[in-house]
Scaffold this active site. Structure first.
Site, short mmCIF file in Angstrom:
data_model
loop_
_atom_site.label_atom_id
_atom_site.label_comp_id
_atom_site.label_asym_id
_atom_site.label_seq_id
_atom_site.Cartn_x
_atom_site.Cartn_y
_atom_site.Cartn_z
N SER A 50 0.66 -1.07 0.14
CA SER A 50 0.07 -0.13 0.14
C SER A 50 0.80 1.07 -0.03
CB SER A 50 -1.12 0.15 0.88
OG SER A 50 -2.11 0.91 0.65
N HIS B 213 4.03 14.60 5.08
CA HIS B 213 3.83 16.14 4.76
C HIS B 213 4.40 16.88 6.09
CE1 HIS B 213 0.95 14.84 1.57
NE2 HIS B 213 0.55 14.13 2.52
N CYS C 150 -1.93 -3.38 3.64
CA CYS C 150 -2.90 -4.31 3.47
C CYS C 150 -2.65 -5.70 4.05
CB CYS C 150 -3.51 -4.57 2.28
SG CYS C 150 -2.23 -5.40 0.95
#
Length: 120
Positions: free
Chosen positions: A67, A72, A87
């Site tokens: 995944s 940020h 996952c």
């Protein structure tokens, strides 16, 4: 392999606070740290995109076979937003997601402002 009804995974969304500005401005060190985590947890990177802003804050999205990890940084407010999702297709990765999230907070020398665990 897990049963079909349990192949989804855990997605952790966090906001972190750090006064270590040098961590929030060093994309290269962050990626190096993440690459080490991928080796440690046997995760496979399939792509990545990043952008370093004029003030050296950065955003990065690392696509994994399992995944993704997104970071940020917001040095002007001492914050990091992050999400980690793996996952469970080939095995239960729940504890890996938690460990990676915790280790990222340690890397940024950050405290957790908010954390949400979403089971998918």
């Amino acid at each position: 392999m897990l049963q079909k009804e349990s192949i989804l995974g855990l997605h952790i969304l966090q906001t972190l606070q750090s006064r270590k500005e040098e961590r929030l401005l060093n994309y290269t060190a962050c990626i190096h740290f993440i690459d080490g985590l991928l080796l440690e947890y046997n995760l496979e990177k399939v792509g990545e995109s990043h952008f370093v802003f004029d003030n050296n804050s950065f955003t990065t999205a690392i696509c994994l076979k399992e995944s993704h990890i997104c970071i940020h940084t917001w040095p002007e407010i001492n914050r990091i937003t992050m999400d980690v999702y793996l996952c469970n297709y080939s095995g239960d990765n729940t504890e890996k997601v938690r460990a990676i999230s915790n280790q990222m907070a340690t890397f940024f020398e950050a405290t957790i402002v908010s954390s949400n665990e979403i089971f998918r």
